[in-house]
Design an enzyme around this catalytic site. Structure first.
Site, PDB file in Angstrom:
ATOM      1  N   GLU A   1       6.123  -3.478  -5.868  1.00  0.00           N
ATOM      2  CA  GLU A   1       4.981  -4.363  -5.658  1.00  0.00           C
ATOM      3  C   GLU A   1       3.803  -3.858  -6.508  1.00  0.00           C
ATOM      4  OE1 GLU A   1       3.230  -4.251  -1.738  1.00  0.00           O
ATOM      5  OE2 GLU A   1       2.815  -6.401  -1.834  1.00  0.00           O
TER       6      GLU A   1
ATOM      7  N   SER B   1       0.362  -1.264   3.148  1.00  0.00           N
ATOM      8  CA  SER B   1       1.496  -0.898   2.301  1.00  0.00           C
ATOM      9  C   SER B   1       2.712  -0.495   3.130  1.00  0.00           C
ATOM     10  CB  SER B   1       1.095   0.261   1.391  1.00  0.00           C
ATOM     11  OG  SER B   1       0.825   1.404   2.168  1.00  0.00           O
TER      12      SER B   1
ATOM     13  N   LYS C   1     -10.036  -1.144  12.380  1.00  0.00           N
ATOM     14  CA  LYS C   1     -10.404  -0.266  11.262  1.00  0.00           C
ATOM     15  C   LYS C   1     -10.247  -1.043   9.951  1.00  0.00           C
ATOM     16  CE  LYS C   1      -8.863   2.419   8.344  1.00  0.00           C
ATOM     17  NZ  LYS C   1      -9.355   2.344   6.938  1.00  0.00           N
TER      18      LYS C   1
ATOM     19  N   CYS D   1      -0.017 -10.169  -0.393  1.00  0.00           N
ATOM     20  CA  CYS D   1       1.289  -9.632  -0.013  1.00  0.00           C
ATOM     21  C   CYS D   1       2.400 -10.620  -0.343  1.00  0.00           C
ATOM     22  CB  CYS D   1       1.307  -9.255   1.467  1.00  0.00           C
ATOM     23  SG  CYS D   1       0.751 -10.558   2.543  1.00  0.00           S
TER      24      CYS D   1
ATOM     25  N   GLY E   1       3.069   1.826   6.475  1.00  0.00           N
ATOM     26  CA  GLY E   1       3.760   1.192   7.601  1.00  0.00           C
ATOM     27  C   GLY E   1       4.859   2.093   8.159  1.00  0.00           C
TER      28      GLY E   1
ATOM     29  N   GLU F   1       4.630   2.032   2.597  1.00  0.00           N
ATOM     30  CA  GLU F   1       4.662   3.487   2.813  1.00  0.00           C
ATOM     31  C   GLU F   1       3.893   3.844   4.086  1.00  0.00           C
ATOM     32  OE1 GLU F   1       3.452   2.121  -0.157  1.00  0.00           O
ATOM     33  OE2 GLU F   1       5.528   2.176  -0.858  1.00  0.00           O
TER      34      GLU F   1
ATOM     35  N   GLU G   1       2.765  -5.733   9.138  1.00  0.00           N
ATOM     36  CA  GLU G   1       2.872  -6.766   8.100  1.00  0.00           C
ATOM     37  C   GLU G   1       2.680  -6.038   6.778  1.00  0.00           C
ATOM     38  OE1 GLU G   1       1.796  -9.975   5.390  1.00  0.00           O
ATOM     39  OE2 GLU G   1       0.149  -8.939   6.339  1.00  0.00           O
TER      40      GLU G   1
HETATM   41  P1  NDP Z   1      -2.685   1.144   2.647  1.00  0.00           P
HETATM   42  O1  NDP Z   1      -1.479   0.828   3.408  1.00  0.00           O
HETATM   43  O2  NDP Z   1      -2.923   2.535   2.227  1.00  0.00           O
HETATM   44  O3  NDP Z   1      -3.978   0.653   3.441  1.00  0.00           O
HETATM   45  C1  NDP Z   1      -3.996  -0.295   4.484  1.00  0.00           C
HETATM   46  C2  NDP Z   1      -4.882   0.211   5.617  1.00  0.00           C
HETATM   47  O4  NDP Z   1      -4.293   1.354   6.230  1.00  0.00           O
HETATM   48  C3  NDP Z   1      -6.248   0.658   5.162  1.00  0.00           C
HETATM   49  O5  NDP Z   1      -7.193   0.376   6.168  1.00  0.00           O
HETATM   50  C4  NDP Z   1      -6.043   2.150   5.011  1.00  0.00           C
HETATM   51  O6  NDP Z   1      -7.236   2.871   5.031  1.00  0.00           O
HETATM   52  C5  NDP Z   1      -5.188   2.452   6.219  1.00  0.00           C
HETATM   53  N1  NDP Z   1      -4.404   3.676   6.155  1.00  0.00           N
HETATM   54  C6  NDP Z   1      -4.100   4.432   5.071  1.00  0.00           C
HETATM   55  N2  NDP Z   1      -3.338   5.487   5.455  1.00  0.00           N
HETATM   56  C7  NDP Z   1      -3.162   5.399   6.793  1.00  0.00           C
HETATM   57  C8  NDP Z   1      -2.454   6.164   7.758  1.00  0.00           C
HETATM   58  N3  NDP Z   1      -1.763   7.252   7.429  1.00  0.00           N
HETATM   59  N4  NDP Z   1      -2.469   5.771   9.045  1.00  0.00           N
HETATM   60  C9  NDP Z   1      -3.139   4.657   9.409  1.00  0.00           C
HETATM   61  N5  NDP Z   1      -3.828   3.896   8.533  1.00  0.00           N
HETATM   62  C10 NDP Z   1      -3.833   4.239   7.244  1.00  0.00           C
HETATM   63  O7  NDP Z   1      -2.730   0.242   1.393  1.00  0.00           O
HETATM   64  P2  NDP Z   1      -3.654   0.505   0.141  1.00  0.00           P
HETATM   65  O8  NDP Z   1      -4.961  -0.050   0.416  1.00  0.00           O
HETATM   66  O9  NDP Z   1      -3.630   1.919  -0.323  1.00  0.00           O
HETATM   67  O10 NDP Z   1      -2.863  -0.331  -0.936  1.00  0.00           O
HETATM   68  C11 NDP Z   1      -1.724   0.219  -1.562  1.00  0.00           C
HETATM   69  C12 NDP Z   1      -0.607  -0.772  -1.629  1.00  0.00           C
HETATM   70  O11 NDP Z   1      -0.395  -1.393  -0.366  1.00  0.00           O
HETATM   71  C13 NDP Z   1      -0.905  -1.934  -2.529  1.00  0.00           C
HETATM   72  O12 NDP Z   1      -0.611  -1.644  -3.855  1.00  0.00           O
HETATM   73  C14 NDP Z   1       0.006  -2.974  -1.973  1.00  0.00           C
HETATM   74  O13 NDP Z   1       1.276  -2.787  -2.481  1.00  0.00           O
HETATM   75  C15 NDP Z   1       0.042  -2.713  -0.515  1.00  0.00           C
HETATM   76  N6  NDP Z   1      -0.812  -3.580   0.284  1.00  0.00           N
HETATM   77  C16 NDP Z   1      -0.237  -4.622   0.951  1.00  0.00           C
HETATM   78  C17 NDP Z   1      -1.031  -5.477   1.675  1.00  0.00           C
HETATM   79  C18 NDP Z   1      -0.472  -6.610   2.428  1.00  0.00           C
HETATM   80  O14 NDP Z   1      -1.216  -7.511   2.772  1.00  0.00           O
HETATM   81  N7  NDP Z   1       0.785  -6.617   2.753  1.00  0.00           N
HETATM   82  C19 NDP Z   1      -2.459  -5.314   1.724  1.00  0.00           C
HETATM   83  C20 NDP Z   1      -2.980  -4.172   1.017  1.00  0.00           C
HETATM   84  C21 NDP Z   1      -2.158  -3.336   0.333  1.00  0.00           C
HETATM   85  P3  NDP Z   1      -8.077   3.020   3.669  1.00  0.00           P
HETATM   86  O15 NDP Z   1      -7.969   1.801   2.885  1.00  0.00           O
HETATM   87  O16 NDP Z   1      -9.421   3.172   4.165  1.00  0.00           O
HETATM   88  O17 NDP Z   1      -7.484   4.203   2.989  1.00  0.00           O
END
Ligand code: NDP
Length: 502
Positions: free
Chosen positions: A401, A249, A197, A304, A253, A251, A270
């Site tokens: 972050e 993120s 996804k 990240c 995770g 949260e 991760e």
């Molecule tokens: P998210 O954790 O929300 O998104 C990561 C993935 O998880 C996306 O594909 C998202 O879908 C999906 N997702 C969202 N909610 C759920 C859920 N309840 N169950 C399963 N999958 C879900 O990160 P964001 O994109 O909102 O970014 C927010 C923060 O996350 C950033 O500010 C940053 O701090 C952190 N982040 C960290 C990353 C890293 O590499 N460690 C990468 C990206 C973000 P969708 O995007 O379609 O909503």
């Protein structure tokens, strides 16, 4: 007066250097109006009947419509992956699996420009980064894991490595294709099938990868791609998968960890980071400045393991700050497809709002902000590279972050204080050290609570690392040896690749 100074005096005054626009052509990308879900080797209409627009964050123009997978669509994708696993992929010899991975790797190399342009269009990152980092690394990942596919018995002597089954993989938007490669390549090499996804804002390179997968004649159902937002991700986590792999993120995770608990599904997470980049007074300053700039402004800070907290030893604070401000003035912000652009667009309006909120909190809490003067495009999502001084450890900008081009600068006097401040964070993903002394690097690496420590001295410089240095310690992203264990059952005493502290 030295000879150099005399020569400088005689040299004619240099007029201001302007960069002419150097845009990469978009013509190489052939977008469809609509992209269905990639299930069982075909693009199919979503049973949900829902579609959403995906945009170019630098212009806010719509690029295409993409299917939104509902729970029924996710289940069909998981069924396809299960069928492919039991009927074909699980029992295919590793050397045969490797052939497909090599094919995909070569296709990525052959179509690298197309992928890079599309990545920059859909994600906002500068073309020089998608062209020189994302694409070569994505191809390298497939090559690397292709090499492992027939050597699993040698990687784990005395164990019996077996695939787990169907992996549900949820990835973020900061390195869309590279994250897909990180997830798919090890899963496939170890004999698993996958349902991936992509993030809602950046689905297009994963869907182009689906075309490559079709051309590589990967057996149908081995890779399935379900597009959608967080609900689609949640449905995939809850579906009948054997393993969940997530990058995103902290949260989300935590939510995933809770919903997977007790189900018997394997899990790798991760998550976020708030890495300290520690610069000692004996560090080569100009090189450190490049490393610091690369560490936080690469990919607009959407990394990240970005070096988002700079810890500077007090005696060099002033000169380092001056050099940093000077360097920031030379960064070019604008069209992601321009080959001269250093900082592209912020990935989405939501992420821009989050950056703005945290920066406003920094100002409110009393830190001093610096931004270079520069024009921003009228449309799209943009944020100037930003430095904060006068930051205390309790400030939100030192704790949370930001995931944007924002650097919080703190000072320290002794190595012990540097370690204490570096470790004063709930995160533990990565850290960086700048010093001339190898012994100090080892001393710091032992004490900093981070999975990866990048160390930087005069003579070791690796531009591929976000800190510009070489890796001193740490493990593969998904934990354990070579990133293979998270997708294998090793016949007892297994290492779970959960990335531990986040
Ligand atoms: P998210 O954790 O929300 O998104 C990561 C993935 O998880 C996306 O594909 C998202 O879908 C999906 N997702 C969202 N909610 C759920 C859920 N309840 N169950 C399963 N999958 C879900 O990160 P964001 O994109 O909102 O970014 C927010 C923060 O996350 C950033 O500010 C940053 O701090 C952190 N982040 C960290 C990353 C890293 O590499 N460690 C990468 C990206 C973000 P969708 O995007 O379609 O909503």
């Amino acid at each position: 007066m030295s000879e150099l100074e005399r020569t400088r005096e005689r040299a004619p005054a240099v007029p201001a250097w302007e960069y002419a626009p150097a845009p990469e052509s978009r013509d190489i990308v052939h977008l469809r109006d609509r992209y269905g879900l990639f299930v069982g080797g075909e693009f199919v209409e979503p049973k949900s009947g829902r579609w959403f627009a995906t945009i170019d964050p630098s212009t806010e123009d719509t690029l295409a419509e993409v299917a939104e997978a509902g729970p029924e669509d996710v289940d069909l994708a998981v069924d396809a992956a299960r069928e492919a696993w039991t009927s074909r992929w699980r029992d295919l010899p590793g050397s045969e699996r490797a052939k497909y991975l090599y094919r995909i790797a070569r296709a990525l190399q052959e179509r690298a420009r197309e992928f890079a342009v599309l990545e920059s269009m859909n994600g906002g990152k500068p073309i020089k980064e998608s062209r020189d980092v994302d694409l070569p690394l994505a191809a390298a990942h497939f090559f690397y894991y292709a090499g492992w596919a027939d050597k699993l018995d040698y990687a784990f002597p005395g164990r019996s490595p077996r695939p787990i089954g169907v992996a549900g993989q949820v990835i973020p938007w900061n390195f869309p294709l590279l994250m897909a490669a990180w997830k798919l390549a090890p899963a496939l090499a170890t004999g698993n099938t996958a349902v991936l996804k992509p993030a809602e804002t950046t689905p297009l390179t994963a869907l182009l990868l689906a075309e490559v997968i079709q051309e590589a004649e990967l057996p149908p159902g081995v890779v399935n791609i379900v597009t959608g937002a967080g609900e689609t991700g949640a449905a995939l986590v809850d579906a009948e998968v054997d393993k969940v792999a997530f990058t995103g993120s902290t949260e989300v995770g935590k939510i995933i960890r809770r919903s997977v608990a007790g189900t018997g599904k394997r899990l790798t997470l991760e998550l976020g980071g708030k890495a300290a980049n520690v610069v000692f007074e004996d560090a080569p300053l100009d090189q450190a400045v490049e490393g610091v700039v690369n560490g936080i402004f690469f990919n607009q800070g959407h990394v990240c393991c970005a070096g988002s907290r700079l810890l500077v030893q007090e005696p060099i604070f002033e000169p380092l700050l001056e050099k940093l401000k000077g360097r920031l003035q030379t960064l070019r912000i604008g069209d992601p497809l321009d080959k001269n652009t250093d900082i592209g667009a912020i990935n989405s309006k939501a992420q821009l709002r989050r950056i703005e909120e945290l920066v406003a909190a920094g100002v409110e809490e009393g830190a001093e902000m610096y931004q270079p003067a520069c024009d921003l495009p009228a449309r799209g999502f943009w944020f100037r590279p930003t430095l904060f001084t006068g930051v205390s450890q309790s400030h939100r900008i030192a704790q949370e972050e930001i995931f944007g081009p924002v650097l919080s600068i703190l000072t320290f006097r002794t190595p012990e204080e540097a370690v204490e401040k570096a470790n004063n964070t709930p995160y533990g993903l990565s850290a960086g050290v700048w010093t001339e002394k190898g012994s100090r690097i080892l001393w710091m690496a032992e004490r900093m609570e981070a999975g990866v420590v990048w160390a930087n001295t005069f003579n070791r410089f690796d531009p591929a690392s976000p800190f510009g240095g070489y890796k001193e310690s740490g493990f593969g992203r998904e934990g354990g040896l070579h990133g293979l264990e998270p997708y294998l059952s090793l016949g007892g005493g297994e290492l779970d690749g959960g990335s531990g502290r986040t």
